[in-house]
Design a protein around this motif. Structure first.
Motif, mmCIF file in Angstrom:
data_model
loop_
_atom_site.group_PDB
_atom_site.id
_atom_site.type_symbol
_atom_site.label_atom_id
_atom_site.label_comp_id
_atom_site.label_asym_id
_atom_site.label_seq_id
_atom_site.Cartn_x
_atom_site.Cartn_y
_atom_site.Cartn_z
ATOM 1 N N LEU A 1 0.830 -1.207 0.000
ATOM 2 C CA LEU A 1 0.000 0.000 0.000
ATOM 3 C C LEU A 1 0.865 1.258 0.000
ATOM 4 C CD1 LEU A 1 -2.906 1.197 0.238
ATOM 5 C CD2 LEU A 1 -2.545 1.212 2.706
ATOM 6 N N ASN A 2 1.932 1.243 0.787
ATOM 7 C CA ASN A 2 2.787 2.428 0.895
ATOM 8 C C ASN A 2 3.565 2.704 -0.389
ATOM 9 O OD1 ASN A 2 1.984 2.857 3.543
ATOM 10 N ND2 ASN A 2 3.679 1.676 4.411
ATOM 11 N N ARG A 3 3.783 1.647 -1.197
ATOM 12 C CA ARG A 3 4.629 1.790 -2.390
ATOM 13 C C ARG A 3 3.863 2.053 -3.679
ATOM 14 N NH1 ARG A 3 8.999 -3.142 -2.311
ATOM 15 N NH2 ARG A 3 10.061 -2.654 -0.335
ATOM 16 N N PHE A 4 2.548 1.940 -3.668
ATOM 17 C CA PHE A 4 1.867 1.974 -4.964
ATOM 18 C C PHE A 4 2.043 3.326 -5.654
ATOM 19 C CE2 PHE A 4 -1.926 3.529 -2.591
ATOM 20 C CZ PHE A 4 -2.345 4.548 -3.443
ATOM 21 N N LEU A 5 2.113 3.252 -6.983
ATOM 22 C CA LEU A 5 2.389 4.406 -7.826
ATOM 23 C C LEU A 5 1.082 5.112 -8.168
ATOM 24 C CD1 LEU A 5 4.695 5.830 -9.397
ATOM 25 C CD2 LEU A 5 4.225 4.243 -11.288
ATOM 26 N N LYS A 6 1.111 6.449 -8.098
ATOM 27 C CA LYS A 6 -0.086 7.255 -8.376
ATOM 28 C C LYS A 6 0.136 8.045 -9.659
ATOM 29 C CE LYS A 6 0.030 7.820 -3.395
ATOM 30 N NZ LYS A 6 0.387 8.741 -2.294
ATOM 31 N N LYS A 7 -0.679 7.776 -10.651
ATOM 32 C CA LYS A 7 -0.570 8.486 -11.919
ATOM 33 C C LYS A 7 -1.858 9.286 -12.141
ATOM 34 C CE LYS A 7 2.459 5.042 -14.121
ATOM 35 N NZ LYS A 7 2.574 4.050 -15.217
ATOM 36 N N ILE A 8 -1.699 10.589 -12.274
ATOM 37 C CA ILE A 8 -2.847 11.475 -12.361
ATOM 38 C C ILE A 8 -2.783 12.320 -13.624
ATOM 39 C CG2 ILE A 8 -4.205 13.255 -11.190
ATOM 40 C CD1 ILE A 8 -3.912 10.710 -9.536
ATOM 41 N N GLY A 9 -3.812 12.248 -14.440
ATOM 42 C CA GLY A 9 -3.978 13.158 -15.564
ATOM 43 C C GLY A 9 -3.296 12.743 -16.841
#
Length: 686
Positions: A420-428
């Motif tokens: 959970l702490n490592r997941f990558l967040k890609k926005i837009g």
């Protein structure tokens, strides 16, 4: 045929009706109301059918546009995005006409000229099916199945054709390396049972398919009687291939669908396919290891090819060539394709307008070239910042919930929290755009432009094989109205296209935003821990990191969800498949759980101030249900119930809420009402 798996999405990006763009922009600029009260049916008790309570009047009054197979919030937003894209393409096309050739090679020139070429129906109709004559001549010259295989593998614009399916992506058990993964293929109908079911609706589809195949042959000058004979033989050939296919629900098991082979071993097992020669024909001489997700299909193909008459194989290739390119040819080919896939299969009365089809084609062909222009014009930086805040808030909530789980052992929790702490967040949109400099686009060659884009895609894919995975790469284009989670990359991705009303609005109150895009965020996070995603560790590798007891507890909790959704039906008592839809149902339940808890941390979530007569909690659930309002034609609903891992939208609302106590409190749901379940019977996972 290039196929992508592993990505799990929030919903379907569909088409919509035409409207005046300026009017929509003006309305958006002055929007002050973020929930549509006029769509409600307050004669329905929320505790009996919350979906209809929120959307009932909208459902009664709304007609699906004639050029659509379904209509709802996704479609309306997609329509808005198409109109925005059309503006970009028309501006680029106009600029290209005025400045060419000085701007040659720019993204503006590429997308503008691509769009222009596709809108030139006079030139396209004049060419008829001449663009595919060269391919048809190559097919006609084939002498045996070995040459058929070589032709399929070497085809730079349609690698593998219909018979050999593959995609290039991360190795599930070694997620830092890309491999080529071969996938079951060979079918024109949605899934295997369409070839054998005996209900009237399915038989009509098979009849329509034969008529479509025959029509394509007759359009190239084949006698109508002979064309029908060819079409029936192709259906029979595909029916034999279908017997080897796994059902859609069985494709969701990542362990069962992971099979790594050395090429030498595969060639021994399937001498007809001769995998070494096949890969060499694809210019993959250095590839000595591949993944084959469904070996049974390729074993069946290996048996069938030598005993199938060469004329039938050539007919199958000819049909595939015409079908694959029909939308690029003259009107009669486009119409024939629509009459089957649109009208017969999905019940859509009219073909969508050409400009809409071209907008979609440019997005598919030059997605990140178009995307650069799209986000510059329509996606402000503050929207990305607001989204990152929402994602961070839900991540904190998920962390707290995992830490407090009473059914998970400490050693399993430790790995879950690391993931959970490592997941990558890609926005837009991506931080780095793809390079299309090898794609030459001409204003007067629509067919050639699409082939250029297809060659580019195969070159790009093949260059990745056996190379490190680029974790920054995106699987959707910026204008897309959708979102996804990818467990091999341990990431969640939200294109700019979905980050607009009714999913997200910078001026909306937190209740609406958390009930809409907040649930989408939680949905995608939960996918990383659903029945598939939970089998991947923090590095995206498929491995068993759960204790035996924890896995058993998870499966027991998940079975409650399977059983619940198995009871839901549509149309003529067609049941939702709880196994097929389990991942999405778990994600919906997790999404609303996480989003609600995060919402309660906001100022509005802790207040009792009403808006439009509704409390903050009520608005949260109203915003959630509003997002999923939709209607689908019966034909489309039948396809979806058999193939789509998402449950029908009504059950995506009512199903999770039946398991959610805060909803009971917000709308005073009582024993005896249809959605009520005693707490002991409610599905609770994360």
């Amino acid at each position: 045929m290039s196929i992508v798996k592993q990505i799990v999405v929030i919903g379907l990006s569909l088409l919509a009706t035409a409207a005046c763009q300026k009017k929509q922009q003006d309305e958006a600029s002055v929007r002050t109301s973020f929930f549509d009260k006029s769509g409600m049916d307050t004669s329905v008790l929320p505790g009996n059918d919350f979906y209809s309570y929120v959307n009932g009047t909208w459902l009664k009054k709304t007609n699906i546009p004639a050029d659509q197979s379904s209509w709802g919030s996704f479609d309306q937003l997609y329509e808005n995005n198409q109109l925005k894209t059309k503006t970009i393409l028309e501006e680029a096309a106009k600029a290209g006409a005025e400045t060419a050739p000085s701007g040659a090679g720019s993204v503006e020139q590429q997308v503008g000229d691509f769009y222009t070429s596709g809108m030139d129906t006079v030139a396209i109709n004049k060419r008829g099916y001449e663009p595919v004559n060269a391919e048809m001549a190559k097919i006609a010259a084939l002498k045996d199945y070995k040459q058929v295989l070589t032709y399929l593998a070497a085809n730079e614009t349609h690698r593998g054709g219909r018979l050999i399916g593959f995609y290039v992506g991360a190795d599930d058990r070694q997620s830092t390396i890309n491999r080529i993964n071969f996938w079951q293929a060979g079918l024109s109908l949605p899934e295997k049972d369409y070839y054998t079911r005996t209900d009237e609706a399915t038989k009509k589809i098979r009849t329509a398919f034969v008529a479509y195949v025959a029509k394509l042959f007759t359009l190239t000058g084949v006698d109508s009687t002979l064309a029908k004979t060819k079409a029936q033989a192709i259906l029979a050939f595909e029916t034999n291939l279908a017997k080897s296919h796994k059902a859609p629900a069985d494709l969701r098991d990542p362990v069962a669908n992971y099979n790594k082979f050395a090429i030498a071993d595969l060639t021994k097992r399937m001498p007809t396919l001769n995998w070494r020669r096949l890969l060499d024909s694809m210019s993959l001489m250095k590839v000595d290891t591949v993944l084959v997700s469904q070996p049974a299909y390729y074993q069946e193909l290996d048996k069938l090819l030598p005993i199938t008459p060469i004329e039938l194989l050539k007919d199958q290739l000819t049909f595939d060539c015409l079908d694959y390119n029909a939308s690029l040819l003259s009107t009669e080919f486009e119409r024939a394709r629509f009459d089957f896939y649109g009208k017969a299969l999905h019940g859509q009365p009219q073909m969508t307008e050409r400009w809409k089809r071209l907008v979609s084609m440019v997005d598919r062909s030059l997605g990140e070239a178009l995307g650069q222009l799209w986000v510059k014009k329509y996606f402000p930086a503050e929207a990305k910042e607001r989204m990152l805040t929402l994602v961070d808030n839900l991540q904190k909530v998920y962390r707290q919930r995992i830490e407090k789980l009473d059914w998970m052992a400490p050693e399993t929790k430790k790995v879950a929290l690391t993931k959970l702490n490592r997941f990558l967040k890609k926005i837009g949109y991506p931080n780095k755009w793809k390079d299309y400099s090898d794609v030459t686009v001409k204003r007067d060659d629509y067919y050639g432009n699409v082939q250029q884009a297809r060659r580019h895609q195969y070159r790009e894919d093949f260059a990745k094989i056996n190379q490190p995975v680029d974790r920054m790469e995106w699987g959707m284009t910026p204008p897309t109205v959708n979102a996804y989670a990818n467990p091999t990359n341990n990431e969640i991705v939200f294109p700019a296209g979905i980050l607009q009303f009714p999913f997200f609005d910078k001026d909306a109150d937190d209740a609406i935003n958390y009930g809409a895009i907040g649930v989408v965020i939680g949905h995608e996070m939960t996918h990383l821990f659903d029945d598939q995603g939970r089998q991947y560790d923090a590095n995206g590798n498929l491995r068993d990191w759960w204790t035996k007891q924890d896995a058993e507890r998870f499966n027991k909790k998940s079975q409650v969800v399977v059983n619940q959704f198995n009871t839901y039906t549509i149309l003529d008592n067609l049941h939702v498949n709880g196994r097929l839809t389990l991942g999405e149902n778990l994600a919906d339940l997790g999404g609303i759980t996480l989003a609600y808890q995060a919402f309660k941390l906001t100022e509005q979530g802790q207040s009792n101030n009403k808006i439009d007569g509704f409390t903050p909690d009520q608005r949260f659930f109203l915003g959630y249900a509003q997002v999923w309002r939709s209607k689908a034609r019966d034909e489309t609903a039948r396809v979806w119930i058999n193939t789509d891992p998402h449950s029908p939208d009504k059950f995506r609302v009512n199903g999770p809420l039946a398991n959610f106590e805060p909803f009971y409190r917000a709308f005073d749901v009582k024993s005896g009402q249809k959605l009520y379940k005693p707490e002991v019977d409610q599905a609770k996972v994360w």
